[in-house]
Structure formats: C-alpha cells, structure tokens
Write a protein that holds these residues in place. Structure first.
Motif, PDB file in Angstrom:
ATOM      1  N   PRO A 297       0.819  -1.218   0.000  1.00  8.71           N
ATOM      2  CA  PRO A 297       0.000   0.000   0.000  1.00  8.71           C
ATOM      3  C   PRO A 297       0.849   1.264   0.000  1.00  8.71           C
ATOM      4  O   PRO A 297       1.886   1.336   0.654  1.00  8.71           O
ATOM      5  N   LEU A 298       0.393   2.260  -0.740  1.00 14.28           N
ATOM      6  CA  LEU A 298       0.977   3.601  -0.676  1.00 14.28           C
ATOM      7  C   LEU A 298       0.465   4.310   0.572  1.00 14.28           C
ATOM      8  O   LEU A 298      -0.631   4.025   1.061  1.00 14.28           O
ATOM      9  N   PHE A 299       1.258   5.234   1.078  1.00 13.61           N
ATOM     10  CA  PHE A 299       0.782   5.996   2.227  1.00 13.61           C
ATOM     11  C   PHE A 299       1.443   7.368   2.220  1.00 13.61           C
ATOM     12  O   PHE A 299       2.392   7.629   1.480  1.00 13.61           O
ATOM     13  N   GLY A 300       0.932   8.256   3.044  1.00 15.24           N
ATOM     14  CA  GLY A 300       1.453   9.603   3.164  1.00 15.24           C
ATOM     15  C   GLY A 300       0.442  10.473   3.882  1.00 15.24           C
ATOM     16  O   GLY A 300      -0.726  10.095   4.051  1.00 15.24           O
ATOM     17  N   LEU A 301       0.868  11.648   4.283  1.00 14.62           N
ATOM     18  CA  LEU A 301       0.007  12.535   5.047  1.00 14.62           C
ATOM     19  C   LEU A 301      -0.904  13.379   4.163  1.00 14.62           C
ATOM     20  O   LEU A 301      -1.875  13.956   4.648  1.00 14.62           O
ATOM     21  N   GLN A 302      -0.600  13.426   2.841  1.00 19.85           N
ATOM     22  CA  GLN A 302      -1.393  14.304   1.971  1.00 19.85           C
ATOM     23  C   GLN A 302      -1.948  13.525   0.779  1.00 19.85           C
ATOM     24  O   GLN A 302      -2.974  12.880   0.905  1.00 19.85           O
ATOM     25  N   ASP A 303      -1.270  13.536  -0.364  1.00 18.10           N
ATOM     26  CA  ASP A 303      -1.825  12.916  -1.564  1.00 18.10           C
ATOM     27  C   ASP A 303      -1.064  11.643  -1.934  1.00 18.10           C
ATOM     28  O   ASP A 303       0.171  11.600  -1.887  1.00 18.10           O
ATOM     29  N   GLN A 304      -1.816  10.620  -2.327  1.00 16.86           N
ATOM     30  CA  GLN A 304      -1.235   9.384  -2.837  1.00 16.86           C
ATOM     31  C   GLN A 304      -2.038   8.945  -4.060  1.00 16.86           C
ATOM     32  O   GLN A 304      -3.256   9.060  -4.082  1.00 16.86           O
ATOM     33  N   GLY A 305      -1.320   8.435  -5.058  1.00 17.70           N
ATOM     34  CA  GLY A 305      -1.989   7.910  -6.240  1.00 17.70           C
ATOM     35  C   GLY A 305      -1.118   6.861  -6.898  1.00 17.70           C
ATOM     36  O   GLY A 305       0.092   7.052  -7.022  1.00 17.70           O
ATOM     37  N   CYS A 306      -1.706   5.751  -7.318  1.00 17.45           N
ATOM     38  CA  CYS A 306      -0.907   4.669  -7.892  1.00 17.45           C
ATOM     39  C   CYS A 306      -0.395   5.008  -9.290  1.00 17.45           C
ATOM     40  O   CYS A 306       0.518   4.345  -9.788  1.00 17.45           O
ATOM     41  N   ILE A 307      -0.971   6.030  -9.916  1.00 13.64           N
ATOM     42  CA  ILE A 307      -0.387   6.583 -11.147  1.00 13.64           C
ATOM     43  C   ILE A 307       0.291   7.907 -10.816  1.00 13.64           C
ATOM     44  O   ILE A 307       1.505   8.042 -10.939  1.00 13.64           O
ATOM     45  N   VAL A 308      -0.476   8.903 -10.400  1.00 15.49           N
ATOM     46  CA  VAL A 308       0.056  10.227 -10.047  1.00 15.49           C
ATOM     47  C   VAL A 308      -0.586  10.669  -8.741  1.00 15.49           C
ATOM     48  O   VAL A 308      -1.807  10.557  -8.574  1.00 15.49           O
ATOM     49  N   ALA A 309       0.234  11.178  -7.826  1.00 14.05           N
ATOM     50  CA  ALA A 309      -0.306  11.658  -6.553  1.00 14.05           C
ATOM     51  C   ALA A 309      -1.041  12.975  -6.732  1.00 14.05           C
ATOM     52  O   ALA A 309      -2.130  13.163  -6.194  1.00 14.05           O
ATOM     53  N   SER A 310      -0.453  13.903  -7.499  1.00 14.63           N
ATOM     54  CA  SER A 310      -1.071  15.216  -7.686  1.00 14.63           C
ATOM     55  C   SER A 310      -0.904  15.651  -9.134  1.00 14.63           C
ATOM     56  O   SER A 310       0.217  15.877  -9.595  1.00 14.63           O
ATOM     57  N   ASN A 311      -2.008  15.742  -9.845  1.00 14.52           N
ATOM     58  CA  ASN A 311      -2.019  16.166 -11.244  1.00 14.52           C
ATOM     59  C   ASN A 311      -2.700  17.528 -11.307  1.00 14.52           C
ATOM     60  O   ASN A 311      -3.900  17.633 -11.117  1.00 14.52           O
ATOM     61  N   ASN A 312      -1.911  18.592 -11.553  1.00 14.28           N
ATOM     62  CA  ASN A 312      -2.486  19.931 -11.455  1.00 14.28           C
ATOM     63  C   ASN A 312      -3.162  20.347 -12.757  1.00 14.28           C
ATOM     64  O   ASN A 312      -3.245  19.577 -13.708  1.00 14.28           O
ATOM     65  N   GLY A 313      -3.632  21.588 -12.794  1.00 11.98           N
ATOM     66  CA  GLY A 313      -4.419  22.052 -13.927  1.00 11.98           C
ATOM     67  C   GLY A 313      -3.690  22.028 -15.249  1.00 11.98           C
ATOM     68  O   GLY A 313      -4.327  21.994 -16.303  1.00 11.98           O
ATOM     69  N   GLY A 314      -2.379  22.070 -15.235  1.00 12.61           N
ATOM     70  CA  GLY A 314      -1.594  22.007 -16.468  1.00 12.61           C
ATOM     71  C   GLY A 314      -1.022  20.631 -16.717  1.00 12.61           C
ATOM     72  O   GLY A 314      -0.127  20.473 -17.551  1.00 12.61           O
ATOM     73  N   GLY A 315      -1.532  19.616 -16.024  1.00 14.45           N
ATOM     74  CA  GLY A 315      -1.032  18.261 -16.167  1.00 14.45           C
ATOM     75  C   GLY A 315      -1.921  17.409 -17.054  1.00 14.45           C
ATOM     76  O   GLY A 315      -3.153  17.540 -17.040  1.00 14.45           O
ATOM     77  N   ILE A 316      -1.309  16.539 -17.828  1.00 13.16           N
ATOM     78  CA  ILE A 316      -2.028  15.628 -18.714  1.00 13.16           C
ATOM     79  C   ILE A 316      -1.537  14.208 -18.443  1.00 13.16           C
ATOM     80  O   ILE A 316      -0.327  13.958 -18.411  1.00 13.16           O
ATOM     81  N   VAL A 317      -2.459  13.270 -18.251  1.00 16.63           N
ATOM     82  CA  VAL A 317      -2.118  11.866 -18.049  1.00 16.63           C
ATOM     83  C   VAL A 317      -3.017  11.032 -18.958  1.00 16.63           C
ATOM     84  O   VAL A 317      -4.239  11.098 -18.865  1.00 16.63           O
ATOM     85  N   GLU A 318      -2.399  10.261 -19.844  1.00 16.75           N
ATOM     86  CA  GLU A 318      -3.153   9.428 -20.776  1.00 16.75           C
ATOM     87  C   GLU A 318      -2.535   8.043 -20.864  1.00 16.75           C
ATOM     88  O   GLU A 318      -1.326   7.869 -20.734  1.00 16.75           O
ATOM     89  N   ASN A 319      -3.388   7.052 -21.127  1.00 11.68           N
ATOM     90  CA  ASN A 319      -2.947   5.675 -21.339  1.00 11.68           C
ATOM     91  C   ASN A 319      -2.018   5.207 -20.223  1.00 11.68           C
ATOM     92  O   ASN A 319      -0.922   4.696 -20.472  1.00 11.68           O
ATOM     93  N   CYS A 320      -2.453   5.344 -18.996  1.00 13.41           N
ATOM     94  CA  CYS A 320      -1.661   4.904 -17.848  1.00 13.41           C
ATOM     95  C   CYS A 320      -2.488   3.978 -16.967  1.00 13.41           C
ATOM     96  O   CYS A 320      -3.705   4.169 -16.813  1.00 13.41           O
ATOM     97  N   TYR A 321      -1.821   2.995 -16.348  1.00 15.16           N
ATOM     98  CA  TYR A 321      -2.532   1.919 -15.682  1.00 15.16           C
ATOM     99  C   TYR A 321      -1.808   1.544 -14.389  1.00 15.16           C
ATOM    100  O   TYR A 321      -0.603   1.714 -14.272  1.00 15.16           O
TER     101      TYR A 321
END
Length: 491
Positions: A297-321
C-alpha cells in the motif's frame, strides 16, 4: 539481467555490518586521484570507460576534483564499454557525476551495459551530501541512455534546503533526455531535517525534459524520511514557456515504503505540474503510456496515487494503468484537477494484465494491458523512439526488462540455464544450453524480432553476419515461458 545480481546488495550490506547501519565508506575520488586505465579520450574529446576507476575519474573531471578543470562535455559523448562492478574492491562511495554548479551537458551512453555494486551513501551532513544526489546529480540539456543499474544502494542526509534524489539522475533540466534505462538499485532513504526533498526511482526532477523507456524494478523502495516520492519521477515540471515535461513508456514494479514524514507518493509520478498560464506557451506536464505494479500500500500525510499523486491544472495523463490490488483506499490519482484519459486499473494475475475498463485504441477498444501499451507505441510518428512491450509470465515488461514474477528455480539458485558467446562477437552468435523443447529469440534494442530458432542441440548457432553493429537481447523460452535472457554485442 540475472536474479543473482539482485542479491549483490545483500553481500554489500553484510560487509557494511548490517542492512541499516550508517557508515562512511571511502570515496572513489579520494582513491583515484589521477587519470587511470579504463578512461580513454579521443581527439574530439569523446571518452570510453571500461573500468570502475574510469567511471570514478569521470566524477573528478566533471566536478573539477583532483586538480581537474571542470568539464561539462557539451556536445560530446561518453560510452561505457563493458559491465562494471563498482564494489570489486569492497564498498566505496561514488559522488554524483555533476552538480547544480557543475552540470553535465553531454551524452552518457551505457551501450546496453550495467553497473553492479554502486554505492551512494552519505549518512552524515557534509559537503558531499549538500547536493542533489544520484549517479548524475544535474543534467542540463544532457542525455543519459541505454544503462542498467543492477545492484547497490544509496542513503542520503541533506542539509537545509530543497534537494532532489534518485538512483540515476537527480535533476534532468532544460531539454535533457533519460532514455532506455532500468534501475534496480535499492533506495534506503533520504532525510532532510531542515528542508524539502523529492525522491524519484529513476529521476528526481524532470524539468522541461523527457524520461522515456525507463523502469524502476525492485522489491522495496524505501523513501526513508523523504517528504515526497515517485516510482519513476518525483516531480515532472513544465514551466517558463521553455518545453513540455514528458514521462513516457515507463513502468514501476515494487513496494514503496517510508516513515511518518512522507507527505505525497505516486506510483509513477508524484507531482505532475504544468503551468497552465499563457506564460508557458501551451506547454504541459505529460505522463503517457506508463504502468505501475505496487506490491504494497501507498501511504502519506497528503496525496497518494498509484499513477500520479497530484495532477495539477496544467497536467495531462493518458494511457496509464496501475494495479490496485495491494491498496486499502488509494486509487489511481490523489489530487487530480488536470486532464486524464484512458487511465484505469488492471488485474496483474490474469495473463498479460486485464484492464478493469476497456480502452479505446484506433477504431476499436481493448481490455488487454499489453495491447493497450503496444497500440500506443505503434501510433507514434517517430518509429523506433519507443520500446515495444513483450509478454511476461503474468505482466508485460519492456524488451529491456526481465520477468520478475514466476522466476524459475534455476534462477533462484543463481544458476544460468543458457549462455551466449563469443560476446562481443561479429558473425556468429552461439547459445549454449541443455534445454529441450525450447527456442531462442533475438531482438534489437528497438524491440524488433531479428531471429527465432528452435533449440535442438546443446549449441544453437545463429548467423548474425547481416546484422548492424550494436546491442541485441536474446531470450530462451521453454513451453512458452521465458527462462533466460541476456545481451549480446555485435562488433
């Protein structure tokens, strides 16, 4: 890459007196104080390295140590000529090749070779640890490619400030390129008692640069007291209207652990940060065609994501699993306010990976992870830029990878079931093995199948006279299962 290399770390740590013991080892630059054998420069300033001492000397040349005038190698190439055992004389620290005030601006070509026993261990705050830490500390429109780091470990303690850590490149800045590299060196962690630090499996900060065809593959990735961690890249940043930040065709396999101080963690990228203001001229931070198989398991006090923890307004994520089976509550993304498309979880235990949701490819759709990954590669305009993906026993791996699930008993016992010779060679590649009902396949470094042949004798002779010079990957299969692989160099 063989399973025995994965266990080189254990011997090194036993020599150190224990897995978690902090110890100051001798530094390579204090032992190699003049140009050694194995460091050869031609008339144009290009360098060939063939010994551990030669790689150690590169640190002095780039950083301006031992009386050297600092050399950034802008426009020139350094080529690794063979595999190097960096601990053949016992554990020694290698300082990062380049720093923020001494950037590396050339090309380092691993030529398909690897490093064993690489140690980057600075457990106390000193001048050496007061920098970005990795094999390469700082790239400035520089390139590192075709390199495997097979074994070793690092442990850093930083002074006050903001620092980036990784196995391969701490900071890739301003049109730098990290390409076709795999890291399976253990991260033992980093601590910054008075600041912020970012730890990536392959690259710490990818700023206006590209990371592609890379992997971090290790049973345990320990963030220690690092504040933020990413499986491939910790911080993928596009800013200043300079260029996009790209992470493409990469994968992470392992368990990401850490201490109570971890704030944010991402299976592929921790922070995907694209400046979406007009000042950035439309450039974005982009993550494409990547996957992560997290074993815990991932862990942390703020953001965790198995692809990206934090994807901001200028971020693009495609074809990821990502495989979510080891997670209690963490999903594909933590904080996601950017653009995402065709991202879903997959089930690793079922064949080549079964997607939870169908993905659009061309005019159709698929639920096969392998097909989704390869379809993206096939649709790219720059043919040969991206490695295709092959089938493992449970999950697909890139052509430079190794099957990490279902490794057979022979590998677990450190035995080779097949060898290739002569290596390097010119006209003929011989595969010696006593296996039955088996076959061998040979691929070039773009993943193109060059030859397939059934194994009917103890030695299988392959005519390679018409092949181009370079590095090739051979694989031996029994009953459809890959049981051995290796690299062969054609001169």
């Amino acid at each position: 890459m063989k399973a025995t290399r994965l266990y080189t770390l254990l011997a090194l740590l036993l020599m150190a007196g224990g897995v978690m013991q902090a110890q100051d080892y001798e530094n390579w630059d204090e032992i190699v104080t003049e140009q050694p054998e194995g460091y050869v420069m031609d008339a144009e300033g290009n360098v060939e390295i063939s010994t551990p001492e030669g790689l150690a000397w590169l640190t002095s040349v780039v950083n301006g140590l031992n009386g050297c005038t600092p050399d950034n190698f802008d426009g020139r190439t350094i080529t690794l000529m063979c595999d190097l055992n960096m601990s053949q004389y016992g554990p020694r620290n290698l300082k990062p090749i380049s720093r923020r005030n001494r950037p590396f601006m050339g090309t380092f070509d691993g030529a398909g070779y690897g490093l064993d026993g690489l140690i980057l261990n600075f457990p106390t705050i000193n001048e050496s640890s007061n920098s970005d830490m990795a094999l390469f500390g700082y790239l400035l429109h520089g390139t590192v490619k075709n390199l495997t780091i097979n074994s070793g470990f690092y442990k850093y303690v930083h002074a006050e400030g903001t620092w980036y850590d990784a196995v391969l490149v701490a900071v890739a800045d301003s049109l730098s390129l990290v390409d076709n590299c795999i890291c399976q060196m253990r991260n033992i962690g980093a601590m910054n008692p008075a600041g912020e630090n970012y730890m990536g499996g392959v690259v710490g900060l990818n700023r206006n640069s590209t990371v592609r065809n890379c992997a971090y593959v290790m049973g345990e990735y320990d963030l220690g007291f690092a504040r933020n961690g990413g499986g491939i890249v910790c911080r993928n940043l596009s800013e200043g209207g300079y260029a996009p930040a790209l992470v493409m065709n990469c994968y992470f396999y392992g368990k990401m652990i850490g201490s109570y101080s971890v704030r944010n963690s991402g299976g592929i990228v921790c922070f995907n940060e694209g400046d979406d203001s007009p000042d950035n001229k439309g450039y974005r931070a982009i993550v494409l065609n990547c996957y992560s198989e997290l074993l815990g398991p991932l862990f942390g006090l703020q953001d965790q994501g198995c692809i990206v923890a934090s994807n901001n307004g200028g971020g693009i994520v495609e074809n990821c699993y990502a495989d979510l089976s080891a997670q209690d509550y963490v999903g594909l993304f933590g904080n996601d306010i950017g653009f995402t498309r065709d991202c879903t979880s997959f089930i690793a235990e079922e064949g080549d990976g079964v997607l939870e949701e169908p993905i659009n490819i061309g005019q159709g759709e698929t639920r096969s992870l392998l097909e989704a990954l390869n379809s993206w590669v096939e649709m790219q305009e720059e043919l040969g830029t991206y490695n295709t993906w092959l089938v493992g026993t449970q999950i697909p791996v890139p052509e430079f990878g190794e099957v990490f699930d279902g490794i057979d008993e022979a590998h677990d016992n450190g035995l080779k079931v097949a060898i290739a010779y002569p290596n390097p060679g010119k006209e003929v590649l011989n595969i010696r093995t006593g296996l039955k009902d088996a076959w061998v396949e040979v691929y070039d470094m773009n993943g193109r199948l060059m030859h397939r042949q059934d194994i009917t004798e103890n030695v299988t002779r392959i005519d390679a006279g018409g092949w181009a010079e370079g590095v090739y990957v051979w694989k031996v299969y029994v009953d459809g299962k890959e049981v051995e692989n290796g690299k062969w160099v054609k001169e």
